[in-house]
Design a protein around this motif. Structure first.
Motif, PDB file in Angstrom:
ATOM      1  N   THR A  96       0.834  -1.197   0.000  1.00  0.00           N
ATOM      2  CA  THR A  96       0.000   0.000   0.000  1.00  0.00           C
ATOM      3  C   THR A  96       0.866   1.242   0.000  1.00  0.00           C
ATOM      4  OG1 THR A  96      -1.632  -1.176   1.354  1.00  0.00           O
ATOM      5  CG2 THR A  96      -1.841   1.229   1.237  1.00  0.00           C
ATOM      6  N   ASN A  97       0.683   2.102  -0.988  1.00  0.00           N
ATOM      7  CA  ASN A  97       1.373   3.392  -0.970  1.00  0.00           C
ATOM      8  C   ASN A  97       0.671   4.281   0.052  1.00  0.00           C
ATOM      9  OD1 ASN A  97       1.910   6.216  -1.566  1.00  0.00           O
ATOM     10  ND2 ASN A  97       3.059   5.428  -3.324  1.00  0.00           N
ATOM     11  N   LEU A  98       1.425   4.701   1.080  1.00  0.00           N
ATOM     12  CA  LEU A  98       0.807   5.431   2.188  1.00  0.00           C
ATOM     13  C   LEU A  98       0.491   6.878   1.815  1.00  0.00           C
ATOM     14  CD1 LEU A  98       2.888   4.022   5.197  1.00  0.00           C
ATOM     15  CD2 LEU A  98       0.595   3.360   4.438  1.00  0.00           C
TER      16      LEU A  98
ATOM     17  N   ASN B 134      -0.786   7.854  -1.397  1.00  0.00           N
ATOM     18  CA  ASN B 134      -1.979   7.979  -2.238  1.00  0.00           C
ATOM     19  C   ASN B 134      -2.964   6.818  -2.095  1.00  0.00           C
ATOM     20  OD1 ASN B 134      -0.737   5.905  -3.638  1.00  0.00           O
ATOM     21  ND2 ASN B 134       0.222   7.295  -5.106  1.00  0.00           N
ATOM     22  N   GLY B 135      -2.606   5.816  -1.294  1.00  0.00           N
ATOM     23  CA  GLY B 135      -3.532   4.715  -1.051  1.00  0.00           C
ATOM     24  C   GLY B 135      -3.589   3.674  -2.154  1.00  0.00           C
TER      25      GLY B 135
END
Lengths: 238, 106
Positions: free
Chosen positions: A23-25, A27-28
């Motif tokens: 999970t890219n923190l 951009n989600g």
């Protein structure tokens, strides 16, 4: 998080397959990785994928830095299990130590005098025949199988099931001579050289262990070594 | 992982019932913190929740942000620091610091 990814994570967690949710923190954006299959909208470069493989090996959730921002790596690994065949003296300290190390431990021995709740309190015991008991347990790549009975009638059927499974560790108690004889018997059952090479025998790291507890340490140390070994492909790349 | 399975299943069930759902996950911790990285909490639009991301002290704030995420769809990265004094007050192990990622289940 998209519902299909959530469902995939849940299915992986239940099935015993290893999987990762990245999970890219910032951009989600997320990607779900299982074996060679990926699903999702987060793109990962080679460096990120290598870091993810390391996290899976170490069985550790972690955050990695990528050019697009921090990425949280969540590892879905099934629980570690150890199946001990033979409710013998060594099995007692080994079961306790393995439990401390985080393994769900099952001891199999059809001889009820050995496999008694008194000798193994708070532990899952099976008095089925070892091959039947093992098949029921469905060993996977997070399972270690150790045979301790010295008795071909009990050990051999268990090893036959173990070698056909994905168990990450298979070990058999017995001297070099005993092990050679065992391999001969298993070869007669149709197992090839590379399959037989999966068996750690004599079992455990060679640390000069003498007492049952020391032998248990040697076995658990070897199981740990195999569990935490880097995947071959990474080692070659490094 | 047993705990998280139950939490993820509940999130799937809530979605199946047509409820808005958010997931909160502990993504990093410093010092002593009561829940490990990967610990989860799922909540639904009515405020019902399952799981935990701390010993109970930041759940309220996480649920509040989760409800906002259900409404606006924006993922959030929340940071909580707990001072030693405050930690004592809320019954947490001392000096914990955690980051929690909150996202809507689409």
């Amino acid at each position: 998080m998209k519902l299909p990814l959530l469902e995939k994570a849940l299915a992986a967690s239940r099935s015993g397959r290893a999987a990762v949710l990245a999970t890219n923190l910032k951009n989600g954006l997320q990607t779900f990785i299982e074996a060679t299959e990926t699903a999702g909208d987060l793109t990962l470069d080679a460096a990120a994928l290598a870091a993810i493989r390391k996290a899976v090996t170490e069985d550790r959730n972690t955050t990695i830095e990528t050019p697009d921002g921090p990425v949280f790596v969540e590892v879905f690994n099934p629980r570690l299990r150890m199946v001990i065949v033979g409710a013998v003296h060594i099995a007692q300290p080994l079961a306790r130590m393995a439990t401390l190390a985080g393994y769900g431990v099952t001891v199999i021995d059809p001889r009820t005098a050995f496999a008694s709740d008194e000798r193994f309190p708070d532990l899952t015991l099976s008095t089925d025949w070892p091959d039947e008991a093992l098949e029921k347990l469905k060993p996977n790549r997070r399972t270690a199988i150790v045979t301790l009975t010295h008795d071909p009638k009990l050990d051999d059927p268990a090893l036959a099931v173990a070698l056909r499974s994905d168990a990450f560790y298979v070990g058999a108690l017995g001297s070099k001579k005993t092990h050679a004889a065992r391999c001969k018997r298993l070869a007669a059952r149709g197992f090839g050289e590379s399959e037989l090479a999966r068996i750690h025998g004599p079992v455990g790291l060679d640390i000069g262990a003498v007492s049952p507890a020391e032998i248990a340490i040697a076995i658990l140390a070897q199981v740990t070594q195999v569990l935490r070994a880097e995947p071959q492909s990474d080692r070659e790349a490094a | 992982m047993g705990d998280n399975e139950e939490i993820l299943q509940r999130a799937v069930d809530w979605r199946a019932q047509g409820k808005g759902v958010a997931l909160a996950t502990v993504v990093s911790t410093w010092g002593s913190s009561p829940r490990p990285v990967g610990a989860k909490l799922a909540l639904e639009q009515g405020g019902g929740f399952i799981g935990s991301v701390s010993g109970g002290c930041v759940e309220g704030a996480v649920i509040e942000e989760g409800l906002k995420a259900i409404t606006d769809g924006q993922p959030r990265l929340l940071s909580f620091g707990v001072s030693n004094e405050r930690a004592w007050e809320v019954g947490l192990a001392c000096g914990g610091k955690i980051q929690v990622f909150v996202e809507r289940v689409e």
